[in-house]
Design a protein around this motif. Structure first.
Motif, PDB file in Angstrom:
ATOM      1  N   ASP A 187      -1.591   4.503   1.663  1.00 47.95           N
ATOM      2  CA  ASP A 187      -0.730   4.370   0.827  1.00 47.95           C
ATOM      3  C   ASP A 187       0.242   3.299   0.868  1.00 47.95           C
ATOM      4  OD1 ASP A 187       0.786   5.559  -1.284  1.00 47.95           O
ATOM      5  OD2 ASP A 187       2.249   6.305   0.196  1.00 47.95           O
ATOM      6  N   ASP A 188      -0.814   2.080   0.803  1.00 48.49           N
ATOM      7  CA  ASP A 188      -0.143   0.747   0.752  1.00 48.49           C
ATOM      8  C   ASP A 188      -0.380   0.131  -0.888  1.00 48.49           C
ATOM      9  OD1 ASP A 188       0.744  -0.121   3.117  1.00 48.49           O
ATOM     10  OD2 ASP A 188      -1.259  -0.926   3.706  1.00 48.49           O
ATOM     11  N   TRP A 189      -0.365   1.071  -1.717  1.00 50.45           N
ATOM     12  CA  TRP A 189      -0.522   0.505  -3.167  1.00 50.45           C
ATOM     13  C   TRP A 189       0.689  -0.295  -3.629  1.00 50.45           C
ATOM     14  CZ3 TRP A 189      -3.947   1.095  -6.995  1.00 50.45           C
ATOM     15  CH2 TRP A 189      -3.908   0.504  -8.072  1.00 50.45           C
ATOM     16  N   LYS A 190       1.852  -0.103  -3.341  1.00 52.40           N
ATOM     17  CA  LYS A 190       2.970  -0.915  -3.603  1.00 52.40           C
ATOM     18  C   LYS A 190       2.725  -2.156  -3.200  1.00 52.40           C
ATOM     19  CE  LYS A 190       7.804  -1.050  -3.703  1.00 52.40           C
ATOM     20  NZ  LYS A 190       8.123  -1.786  -2.644  1.00 52.40           N
ATOM     21  N   ARG A 191       2.462  -2.250  -1.777  1.00 53.25           N
ATOM     22  CA  ARG A 191       2.114  -3.574  -1.170  1.00 53.25           C
ATOM     23  C   ARG A 191       0.938  -4.428  -1.768  1.00 53.25           C
ATOM     24  NH1 ARG A 191       0.846  -5.646   4.278  1.00 53.25           N
ATOM     25  NH2 ARG A 191      -0.166  -3.706   4.467  1.00 53.25           N
TER      26      ARG A 191
END
Length: 375
Positions: A55-59
């Protein structure tokens, strides 16, 4: 030039990727080159799968902002390979700053340090095409490497496939310092100078009007709304300047990416992810605080699309977001963070962007783009 998508396909099979025809030739790559392409493809798939699981989409989007001149897939490859090099202790900086090719660094007076391995990425393989009737897509013929066109022929470049290329971060090079690009700095809640006006102008350029309302209840609890039937955008007024600006970027993304009948809106999660992701990239490119941006867990929306591979959904969404954000950023007269190219280097001068379609080989009945994108 980075703007290509090549899909898994047997040699010689034509494929369509994101409304672009690419032709993969039987003679496109030698066995060792094909081995590298396969290796790079597998590395990319692993990177996307890790992105879904962590869940590193934002990063990933915040990282991509700093390398937005490159495709979303290539930013993931740079991210993963730099992280591996840092963990191995071969570089001292945890994140890359500027990346460029070997000769591009030389053009800036710097050289790649001994023992430093480049980051392998995808690059287009191009050829020249000629015709006497440019409006007839089927009339374009491919020119041999040293073949000259006939006197009455028009000539264009086209993408014929993919190849591997290498880039190095500035931390892997040595030489005279390069000038530092300006970095926007903002107080919490503050909006960058000119950003609201710039976004509002782009909304109006799309034929939409813009107005403010007093509070959230006026919008049924929402911060903003885009009404395609009335071609009107509404934003809450009782938020700080940064939040209002972020909301306007979100609504502009809906206008640019989605219409009342757009397929993304049949799965609302994807539409909202795309709009919020574009807004996040626009904000991050201006040095704005993005901690308050909320984007649903990747696995949730990536696996919820019927009959679609989650890896392909993430890749396609990431590239759509990047393209939309770059188009908006390019149209804004605002100070923005670097796009990842070293100051003083015009990458377009080294790799001029060819046309998006190989005209002499455009198939009339192309294979649907159902496989995983690799570039």
């Amino acid at each position: 030039m980075e703007h290509l998508s090549v899909m898994d396909a047997p040699h010689g099979r034509r494929v369509v990727a994101q409304e672009r025809v690419l032709v993969v030739s039987d003679q496109m790559a030698k066995p060792d080159s094909e081995s590298k392409l396969n290796e790079l493809h597998e590395r990319l798939v692993r990177s996307v799968e890790a992105l879904i699981e962590s869940d590193d989409w934002k990063r990933a989007l915040e990282f991509a902002v700093h390398f937005r001149s490159r495709s979303f897939n290539n930013t993931l490859l740079i991210w993963a390979q730099h992280a591996a090099a840092f963990e191995a202790g071969t570089i001292a900086e945890p994140t890359p700053t500027y990346v460029a090719g070997f000769k591009q660094w030389q053009a800036l007076g710097r050289s790649v340090s001994a023992g430093q391995h480049g980051y392998m990425i995808f690059a287009p393989r191009t050829a020249r095409f000629a015709t006497t009737t440019p409006l007839d897509a089927s009339s374009w013929r491919r020119l041999a490497p040293r073949e000259r066109p006939r006197p009455d022929e028009a000539v264009r470049s086209g993408i014929t496939g993919a190849r591997t290329a290498y880039v190095w971060d500035i931390a892997q090079t040595s030489g005279p310092p390069i000038p530092e690009a300006p970095r926007p700095e903002l107080l919490r809640g503050e909006a960058p100078a000119g950003l609201w006006v710039g976004l509002a102008t782009l909304v109006e350029d799309e034929g939409f009007s813009l107005s403010m309302v007093a509070d959230a209840p006026s919008l049924d609890g929402a911060n903003g709304r885009t009404d395609f039937s009335r071609r009107h955008v509404t934003v809450r007024e009782d938020m700080d300047a940064a939040a209002r600006t972020k909301t306007l970027a979100h609504e502009l993304a809906h206008i640019r990416l989605h219409g009342p009948d757009h397929p993304a809106l049949t799965h609302r999660g994807i539409g909202e992810v795309e709009a919020e992701s574009v807004a996040l990239m626009v904000a991050a490119a201006h040095g704005m605080d993005t901690q308050g941006y909320t984007i649903p867990y990747v696995a949730g929306w990536a696996t919820a699309v019927p009959d679609a591979d989650a890896v392909a959904v993430v890749q396609q969404t990431g590239e759509r977001v990047r393209r939309a954000a770059v188009a908006i950023l390019d149209a804004l007269p605002t100070e923005q963070v670097s796009a990842g190219d070293p100051p003083g280097l015009d990458r377009r001068g080294h790799t001029r962007e060819p046309v998006r379609q190989a005209p002499s080989s455009a198939p009339r009945n192309a294979v649907p783009a159902s496989a995983r994108s690799i570039a």
